[in-house]
Design an enzyme around this catalytic site. Structure first.
Site, PDB file in Angstrom:
ATOM      1  N   HIS A 213       0.833  -1.214   0.000  1.00 52.95           N
ATOM      2  CA  HIS A 213       0.000   0.000   0.000  1.00 52.95           C
ATOM      3  C   HIS A 213       0.866   1.264   0.000  1.00 52.95           C
ATOM      4  O   HIS A 213       0.687   2.153  -0.844  1.00 52.95           O
ATOM      5  CB  HIS A 213      -0.912  -0.023   1.236  1.00 52.95           C
ATOM      6  CG  HIS A 213      -1.778   1.191   1.409  1.00 52.95           C
ATOM      7  ND1 HIS A 213      -3.125   1.193   1.109  1.00 52.95           N
ATOM      8  CD2 HIS A 213      -1.501   2.438   1.863  1.00 52.95           C
ATOM      9  CE1 HIS A 213      -3.629   2.383   1.363  1.00 52.95           C
ATOM     10  NE2 HIS A 213      -2.656   3.169   1.821  1.00 52.95           N
ATOM     11  N   GLU A 214       1.818   1.325   0.935  1.00 55.34           N
ATOM     12  CA  GLU A 214       2.656   2.529   1.041  1.00 55.34           C
ATOM     13  C   GLU A 214       3.554   2.709  -0.188  1.00 55.34           C
ATOM     14  O   GLU A 214       3.731   3.819  -0.684  1.00 55.34           O
ATOM     15  CB  GLU A 214       3.496   2.473   2.313  1.00 55.34           C
ATOM     16  CG  GLU A 214       2.694   2.599   3.592  1.00 55.34           C
ATOM     17  CD  GLU A 214       1.888   3.895   3.686  1.00 55.34           C
ATOM     18  OE1 GLU A 214       2.299   4.914   3.086  1.00 55.34           O
ATOM     19  OE2 GLU A 214       0.841   3.887   4.348  1.00 55.34           O
ATOM     20  N   HIS A 217       1.559   4.074  -2.993  1.00 51.65           N
ATOM     21  CA  HIS A 217       1.433   5.538  -2.895  1.00 51.65           C
ATOM     22  C   HIS A 217       2.673   6.230  -3.471  1.00 51.65           C
ATOM     23  O   HIS A 217       2.564   7.253  -4.158  1.00 51.65           O
ATOM     24  CB  HIS A 217       1.266   5.965  -1.439  1.00 51.65           C
ATOM     25  CG  HIS A 217      -0.123   5.838  -0.914  1.00 51.65           C
ATOM     26  ND1 HIS A 217      -1.241   6.064  -1.674  1.00 51.65           N
ATOM     27  CD2 HIS A 217      -0.572   5.510   0.331  1.00 51.65           C
ATOM     28  CE1 HIS A 217      -2.328   5.894  -0.934  1.00 51.65           C
ATOM     29  NE2 HIS A 217      -1.950   5.547   0.286  1.00 51.65           N
ATOM     30  N   HIS A 223      -5.526   6.665  -2.652  1.00 55.16           N
ATOM     31  CA  HIS A 223      -6.431   5.722  -2.014  1.00 55.16           C
ATOM     32  C   HIS A 223      -7.534   5.323  -2.985  1.00 55.16           C
ATOM     33  O   HIS A 223      -8.109   6.166  -3.671  1.00 55.16           O
ATOM     34  CB  HIS A 223      -7.040   6.325  -0.749  1.00 55.16           C
ATOM     35  CG  HIS A 223      -6.124   6.251   0.428  1.00 55.16           C
ATOM     36  ND1 HIS A 223      -6.063   7.238   1.381  1.00 55.16           N
ATOM     37  CD2 HIS A 223      -5.231   5.301   0.821  1.00 55.16           C
ATOM     38  CE1 HIS A 223      -5.178   6.910   2.303  1.00 55.16           C
ATOM     39  NE2 HIS A 223      -4.650   5.746   1.981  1.00 55.16           N
ATOM     40  N   CYS A 224      -7.799   4.031  -3.032  1.00 57.49           N
ATOM     41  CA  CYS A 224      -8.731   3.486  -4.023  1.00 57.49           C
ATOM     42  C   CYS A 224     -10.177   3.652  -3.560  1.00 57.49           C
ATOM     43  O   CYS A 224     -10.529   3.310  -2.437  1.00 57.49           O
ATOM     44  CB  CYS A 224      -8.429   2.004  -4.256  1.00 57.49           C
ATOM     45  SG  CYS A 224      -9.523   1.240  -5.458  1.00 57.49           S
ATOM     46  N   CYS A 229      -9.758  -3.251  -2.208  1.00 59.82           N
ATOM     47  CA  CYS A 229      -8.434  -3.170  -2.832  1.00 59.82           C
ATOM     48  C   CYS A 229      -7.392  -2.886  -1.759  1.00 59.82           C
ATOM     49  O   CYS A 229      -7.684  -2.249  -0.737  1.00 59.82           O
ATOM     50  CB  CYS A 229      -8.473  -2.047  -3.872  1.00 59.82           C
ATOM     51  SG  CYS A 229      -6.902  -1.625  -4.658  1.00 59.82           S
ATOM     52  N   CYS A 248      -7.144  -3.803  -7.152  1.00 59.07           N
ATOM     53  CA  CYS A 248      -8.247  -3.895  -8.098  1.00 59.07           C
ATOM     54  C   CYS A 248      -7.739  -3.654  -9.524  1.00 59.07           C
ATOM     55  O   CYS A 248      -6.586  -3.279  -9.739  1.00 59.07           O
ATOM     56  CB  CYS A 248      -9.340  -2.889  -7.741  1.00 59.07           C
ATOM     57  SG  CYS A 248      -8.909  -1.166  -8.134  1.00 59.07           S
ATOM     58  N   CYS A 251      -6.287  -0.072 -10.133  1.00 63.18           N
ATOM     59  CA  CYS A 251      -4.983   0.178  -9.500  1.00 63.18           C
ATOM     60  C   CYS A 251      -3.887  -0.651 -10.152  1.00 63.18           C
ATOM     61  O   CYS A 251      -2.741  -0.198 -10.266  1.00 63.18           O
ATOM     62  CB  CYS A 251      -5.067  -0.089  -8.003  1.00 63.18           C
ATOM     63  SG  CYS A 251      -6.065   1.145  -7.119  1.00 63.18           S
TER      64      CYS A 251
END
Length: 294
Positions: A213-214, A217, A223-224, A229, A248, A251
């Site tokens: 996640h990070e 970014h 953010h989705c 996701c 997803c 993304c």
């Protein structure tokens, strides 16, 4: 009558052939295929990230305009920097996360030699709820940015100590400087401060999710708001647990536009990883994606 009939038949025949080949050319792309496996988001509940934050939907066109880090020749390795005193289980958790991130981003991912907790001065430590915490901003500014290897696209610190972002906050799972391509996450709360064989997989998948996640970014993905996701925002560990490790279709399309990897190769490697480590929910989702794509 027979002449008119014979002259009309070939026209219908050619029309059928033309329609057939036109349809053949319109095969679904990888992203269109796996979009059928996207699970739409429900209405946000009080206390959830989306309930507390009014964020704008980042369309693919918006993503393309964002200033972001991209892997490039000579600067395309993801590094993990462990900081602290780690048990053998924790060391294994970091090793498996390194393997996962290498597959997820399709980029070389390496673990740097572990740094001791002695690198944290007393001024950035505090005792909160009977355990020690470290000021997250210090880790970014005074440790990671200064130690980022020249061939690194991203440097992610991992500490076994709990983190706090500022004095008035209780804790934070992690912190990142997207402009500098550095971030830090703590594994302390992923296992309630004590990693065991019984909670190992739960802690591992949390670290996998927060890490991807990070770094996502850092590569420009917001953010989705499209589907369940890994890039969904999160306030709590239960919310993190609810979100998939799977990115997803939207993304994935964003990520693949910056990192030109083979989607099928990546998906097969993810499936193999989930299968090997008995991460059954994520394995099922990878298999569904493969079935849709094939």
């Amino acid at each position: 009558m027979s002449q008119g009939k014979s002259s009309f038949t070939p026209i219908i025949f050619y029309a059928i052939i033309f329609t057939f080949f036109s349809c053949q050319k319109k095969e679904r792309t990888y992203f269109e295929a796996i979009a059928l496996n996207d699970v739409k988001l429900s209405n946000p509940k009080p206390g959830s990230w989306r309930y507390d934050h009014d964020e704008k939907f980042q369309k693919f066109e918006d993503f393309q305009k964002v200033k972001k880090i991209k892997p490039e020749t000579g600067k395309n390795i993801i590094y993990l920097q462990p900081i602290g005193e780690f048990s053998n289980l924790q060391k294994n958790e970091i090793k498996l996360t390194q393997e996962y991130l290498k597959i997820y981003f399709q980029l070389e991912t390496k673990i740097l030699p572990t740094l001791s907790n002695s690198i944290f001065p007393k001024s950035v430590r505090r005792i909160k709820d009977e355990h020690e915490q470290i000021l997250a901003g210090y880790v970014l500014d005074s440790i990671l940015i200064k130690r980022k290897p020249k061939d690194a696209v991203v440097l992610m610190g991992i500490t076994e100590k709990d983190l706090f972002p500022r004095p008035e906050w209780n804790y934070v799972f992690g912190l990142a400087s997207y402009e500098n391509g550095v971030g830090v996450t703590s594994i302390y709360r992923f296992s309630n401060g004590s990693l065991t064989e019984s909670n190992f997989n739960k802690s591992l998948i949390r670290l996998m999710k927060i890490g991807s996640h990070e770094i996502g970014h850092m590569f420009g993905i917001s953010h989705c708001l499209n589907a369940n996701c890994v890039m969904n925002g999160t306030n709590t560990l239960p919310e993190t647990d609810f979100h998939y490790a799977r990115a997803c279709s939207l993304c994935q399309r964003k990520l693949n536009s910056s990192i030109p990897y083979g989607n099928k190769k990546r998906l097969l490697e993810l499936k193999s990883f989930f299968e090997k480590h008995h991460l059954n929910s994520e394995l099922s989702r990878a298999e569904q994606d493969l079935n849709l794509f094939q």
